[in-house]
Design a protein around this motif. Structure first.
Motif, PDB file in Angstrom:
ATOM      1  N   VAL A 325       0.837  -1.192   0.000  1.00  0.00           N
ATOM      2  CA  VAL A 325       0.000   0.000   0.000  1.00  0.00           C
ATOM      3  C   VAL A 325       0.872   1.241   0.000  1.00  0.00           C
ATOM      4  N   GLN A 326       0.542   2.172  -0.895  1.00  0.00           N
ATOM      5  CA  GLN A 326       1.256   3.442  -0.971  1.00  0.00           C
ATOM      6  C   GLN A 326       0.300   4.565  -0.590  1.00  0.00           C
ATOM      7  N   PRO A 327       0.745   5.568   0.188  1.00  0.00           N
ATOM      8  CA  PRO A 327      -0.143   6.676   0.558  1.00  0.00           C
ATOM      9  C   PRO A 327      -0.535   7.470  -0.672  1.00  0.00           C
ATOM     10  N   PRO A 328      -1.787   7.917  -0.752  1.00  0.00           N
ATOM     11  CA  PRO A 328      -2.229   8.699  -1.902  1.00  0.00           C
ATOM     12  C   PRO A 328      -1.569  10.073  -1.913  1.00  0.00           C
ATOM     13  N   ALA A 329      -1.572  10.679  -3.075  1.00  0.00           N
ATOM     14  CA  ALA A 329      -0.986  12.015  -3.194  1.00  0.00           C
ATOM     15  C   ALA A 329      -1.756  13.027  -2.366  1.00  0.00           C
ATOM     16  N   THR A 330      -3.062  12.882  -2.333  1.00  0.00           N
ATOM     17  CA  THR A 330      -3.912  13.756  -1.507  1.00  0.00           C
ATOM     18  C   THR A 330      -4.895  12.867  -0.741  1.00  0.00           C
ATOM     19  N   GLY A 331      -5.428  13.404   0.341  1.00  0.00           N
ATOM     20  CA  GLY A 331      -6.434  12.653   1.102  1.00  0.00           C
ATOM     21  C   GLY A 331      -5.929  12.102   2.412  1.00  0.00           C
ATOM     22  N   THR A 332      -4.643  12.309   2.723  1.00  0.00           N
ATOM     23  CA  THR A 332      -4.158  11.862   4.030  1.00  0.00           C
ATOM     24  C   THR A 332      -4.622  12.850   5.099  1.00  0.00           C
ATOM     25  N   ARG A 333      -4.857  12.316   6.299  1.00  0.00           N
ATOM     26  CA  ARG A 333      -5.356  13.152   7.386  1.00  0.00           C
ATOM     27  C   ARG A 333      -4.681  12.761   8.675  1.00  0.00           C
ATOM     28  N   LYS A 334      -4.693  13.693   9.619  1.00  0.00           N
ATOM     29  CA  LYS A 334      -4.191  13.424  10.952  1.00  0.00           C
ATOM     30  C   LYS A 334      -5.335  12.894  11.817  1.00  0.00           C
ATOM     31  N   ALA A 335      -4.996  11.995  12.743  1.00  0.00           N
ATOM     32  CA  ALA A 335      -6.000  11.433  13.635  1.00  0.00           C
ATOM     33  C   ALA A 335      -5.396  11.260  15.017  1.00  0.00           C
ATOM     34  N   LYS A 336      -6.228  11.496  16.019  1.00  0.00           N
ATOM     35  CA  LYS A 336      -5.816  11.309  17.413  1.00  0.00           C
ATOM     36  C   LYS A 336      -6.357   9.970  17.907  1.00  0.00           C
ATOM     37  N   VAL A 337      -5.508   9.182  18.549  1.00  0.00           N
ATOM     38  CA  VAL A 337      -5.906   7.869  19.057  1.00  0.00           C
ATOM     39  C   VAL A 337      -6.668   8.057  20.371  1.00  0.00           C
ATOM     40  N   LEU A 338      -7.854   7.472  20.435  1.00  0.00           N
ATOM     41  CA  LEU A 338      -8.685   7.616  21.631  1.00  0.00           C
ATOM     42  C   LEU A 338      -8.372   6.568  22.701  1.00  0.00           C
ATOM     43  N   TYR A 339      -8.060   5.341  22.269  1.00  0.00           N
ATOM     44  CA  TYR A 339      -7.813   4.255  23.219  1.00  0.00           C
ATOM     45  C   TYR A 339      -6.615   3.438  22.750  1.00  0.00           C
ATOM     46  N   ASP A 340      -5.989   2.729  23.702  1.00  0.00           N
ATOM     47  CA  ASP A 340      -4.922   1.798  23.353  1.00  0.00           C
ATOM     48  C   ASP A 340      -5.490   0.656  22.515  1.00  0.00           C
ATOM     49  N   TYR A 341      -4.692   0.200  21.548  1.00  0.00           N
ATOM     50  CA  TYR A 341      -5.134  -0.905  20.695  1.00  0.00           C
ATOM     51  C   TYR A 341      -3.950  -1.811  20.393  1.00  0.00           C
ATOM     52  N   ASP A 342      -4.129  -3.107  20.652  1.00  0.00           N
ATOM     53  CA  ASP A 342      -3.089  -4.096  20.373  1.00  0.00           C
ATOM     54  C   ASP A 342      -3.394  -4.767  19.045  1.00  0.00           C
ATOM     55  N   ALA A 343      -2.417  -4.764  18.157  1.00  0.00           N
ATOM     56  CA  ALA A 343      -2.602  -5.357  16.833  1.00  0.00           C
ATOM     57  C   ALA A 343      -2.870  -6.847  16.957  1.00  0.00           C
ATOM     58  N   ALA A 344      -3.845  -7.316  16.183  1.00  0.00           N
ATOM     59  CA  ALA A 344      -4.189  -8.741  16.206  1.00  0.00           C
ATOM     60  C   ALA A 344      -3.250  -9.562  15.340  1.00  0.00           C
ATOM     61  N   ASP A 345      -2.671  -8.947  14.291  1.00  0.00           N
ATOM     62  CA  ASP A 345      -1.727  -9.654  13.429  1.00  0.00           C
ATOM     63  C   ASP A 345      -0.762  -8.627  12.832  1.00  0.00           C
ATOM     64  N   SER A 346       0.112  -9.108  11.934  1.00  0.00           N
ATOM     65  CA  SER A 346       1.159  -8.239  11.371  1.00  0.00           C
ATOM     66  C   SER A 346       0.605  -7.177  10.432  1.00  0.00           C
ATOM     67  N   SER A 347      -0.643  -7.334   9.961  1.00  0.00           N
ATOM     68  CA  SER A 347      -1.207  -6.337   9.051  1.00  0.00           C
ATOM     69  C   SER A 347      -1.774  -5.128   9.790  1.00  0.00           C
ATOM     70  N   GLU A 348      -1.891  -5.219  11.119  1.00  0.00           N
ATOM     71  CA  GLU A 348      -2.462  -4.123  11.894  1.00  0.00           C
ATOM     72  C   GLU A 348      -1.380  -3.346  12.618  1.00  0.00           C
ATOM     73  N   LEU A 349      -1.733  -2.127  13.041  1.00  0.00           N
ATOM     74  CA  LEU A 349      -0.790  -1.237  13.720  1.00  0.00           C
ATOM     75  C   LEU A 349      -1.251  -1.048  15.158  1.00  0.00           C
ATOM     76  N   SER A 350      -0.377  -1.315  16.127  1.00  0.00           N
ATOM     77  CA  SER A 350      -0.710  -1.094  17.536  1.00  0.00           C
ATOM     78  C   SER A 350      -0.765   0.402  17.819  1.00  0.00           C
ATOM     79  N   LEU A 351      -1.688   0.795  18.719  1.00  0.00           N
ATOM     80  CA  LEU A 351      -1.902   2.206  18.997  1.00  0.00           C
ATOM     81  C   LEU A 351      -1.803   2.483  20.486  1.00  0.00           C
ATOM     82  N   LEU A 352      -1.394   3.716  20.781  1.00  0.00           N
ATOM     83  CA  LEU A 352      -1.358   4.204  22.152  1.00  0.00           C
ATOM     84  C   LEU A 352      -2.281   5.408  22.268  1.00  0.00           C
ATOM     85  N   ALA A 353      -3.014   5.490  23.355  1.00  0.00           N
ATOM     86  CA  ALA A 353      -3.973   6.586  23.531  1.00  0.00           C
ATOM     87  C   ALA A 353      -3.265   7.933  23.466  1.00  0.00           C
ATOM     88  N   ASP A 354      -3.921   8.905  22.814  1.00  0.00           N
ATOM     89  CA  ASP A 354      -3.498  10.308  22.723  1.00  0.00           C
ATOM     90  C   ASP A 354      -2.366  10.560  21.718  1.00  0.00           C
TER      91      ASP A 354
END
Length: 390
Positions: A325-354
């Motif tokens: 997957v390549q990021p598009p030329a336009t359409g990317t956005r910033k997002a704030k993580v609300l809760y911690d998230y543990d990736a279920a497999d290698s295709s997912e990204l683990s997240l930390l709140a805030d």
């Protein structure tokens, strides 16, 4: 004055007789007239109807008057208007009040801003929901709640009154039976007169006089028993007719229940339509900032359409290779993580709140997920864990 005293004394004597009979029955020392099995079944059915009708009535009252603080005041107001033979004014619902507050706030915040204009739209929808609720409450009160109350306050009070009268007449009847039984026993004992040759004449004369007196007492007791039996039979027939009327009550309450279901179904259908219109209006407004709610809403509609057309399930899109997957030329956005998230497999990204990450979408990807990047890390992230900022 003499009449009142005699009447009071007679009433007191009758009450005492019934109390003695009732106590004797409880102690097993007196006989009790038993009602037939059909009559007993009618009594059980009537009590069951009354108990469950009362429970349903009380709980429906809570449903139709949900404010516990205003409940007593509303009942008093309705009582006063009912006594004055006037219609009580309709009260504003909670949804209508919320909608009015939202519209007032929208005017204060400036209708030209996204927040102000959205408050106006949501407030208008809440007022429509409140109006639908008020109509539902009024319809249900007339077609369902009021008939239940009329039964409890009208028919059931009449049945209870006649049942109490029947029980009193039953006690009088059994008291008369006991009195007749004692009189007959005393008459039989007095009839066993002593032999005139073996006793003094005076005793023989007294015995004959006592036998005559007890014979009169037996005749009197038999007359009272016939009167008591007639009154009891007449009252039993009246009570039986009232108890058999419970079947008609069930039929009436069944019709009321159908009307209540129809009113409730129409109310929820109307609420659903109002919320769909609001949701579509907010989703199509270009001035509003997109958020996870909008993404979830659009996904819900897309998913429903895809399933109807036999589209592939989300599980089939999981074959997406994140490293390609390549990021598009336009359409990317910033997002704030609300809760911690543990990736279920290698295709997912683990997240930390805030923490802040960059997100974007790719064609063919499930709308519940976005591609998230943090430095040189990349993977799928769930939309519900994010707050889109720009």
């Amino acid at each position: 004055m003499d009449f009142n005293v005699k009447k009071l004394a007679s009433g007191a004597g009758l009450f005492f007789t019934r109390a003695v009979q009732f106590t004797g029955e409880k102690l097993g020392q007196a006989e009790k007239t038993e009602l037939d099995a059909h009559f007993e079944n009618l009594l059980i059915r009537a009590d069951c109807t009354k108990n469950w009708t009362e429970k349903i009535y009380r709980q429906s009252e809570v449903l139709l008057q949900p404010n516990p603080i205003d409940h007593t005041g509303a009942r008093i107001e309705e009582f006063l208007y009912e006594k004055l033979d006037r219609k009580a004014p309709s009260r504003i619902t909670n949804a209508e009040l919320l909608g009015q507050y939202m519209q007032d706030a929208g005017k204060e915040f400036d209708l030209g801003t996204p927040y102000g204009s959205t408050l106006m739209k949501v407030g208008e929808c809440e007022k429509r929901l409140g109006a639908a609720e008020r109509e539902f409450l009024q319809t249900s009160a007339i077609s369902f709640h009021t008939p239940l109350r009329n039964f409890l306050e009208g028919d059931w009070r009449t049945i209870s009154k006649e049942r109490r009268l029947l029980e009193n007449l039953r006690l009088d009847l059994d008291a008369c039976k006991a009195r007749l039984k004692k009189a007959k026993a005393a008459e039989a004992k007095a009839a066993m007169a002593p032999d005139f040759q073996e006793t003094r004449p005076r005793n023989y004369v007294l015995s004959v006089s006592a036998s005559a007196l007890w014979s009169e007492e037996v005749e009197k007791a038999e007359h009272e028993l016939r009167v008591a039996q007639t009154e009891f039979d007449r009252q039993a027939e009246i009570t039986r007719l009232l108890l058999e009327g419970i079947s008609s009550t069930h039929v009436n309450h069944l019709r009321c229940l159908h009307e209540f279901v129809e009113a409730q179904a129409a109310y929820y259908k109307q609420c659903h339509l109002h919320m769909q219109e609001l949701q579509n209006e907010l989703s199509s407004d270009e001035n509003l900032v997109p958020n996870a709610f909008a993404l979830n809403s659009s996904h819900s509609m897309v998913t429903a359409g895809s399933q109807a057309e036999g589209a592939s399930s989300p599980a089939e899109t999981d074959t997406l290779k994140i490293e390609e997957v390549q990021p598009p030329a336009t359409g990317t956005r910033k997002a704030k993580v609300l809760y911690d998230y543990d990736a279920a497999d290698s295709s997912e990204l683990s997240l930390l709140a805030d923490e802040l990450i960059t997100v974007y979408t790719v064609p063919g990807m499930d709308s519940d997920w976005l591609i998230g990047e943090r430095g040189n890390q990349k993977g799928k992230v769930p939309v519900t864990y994010l707050e889109l900022l720009s």
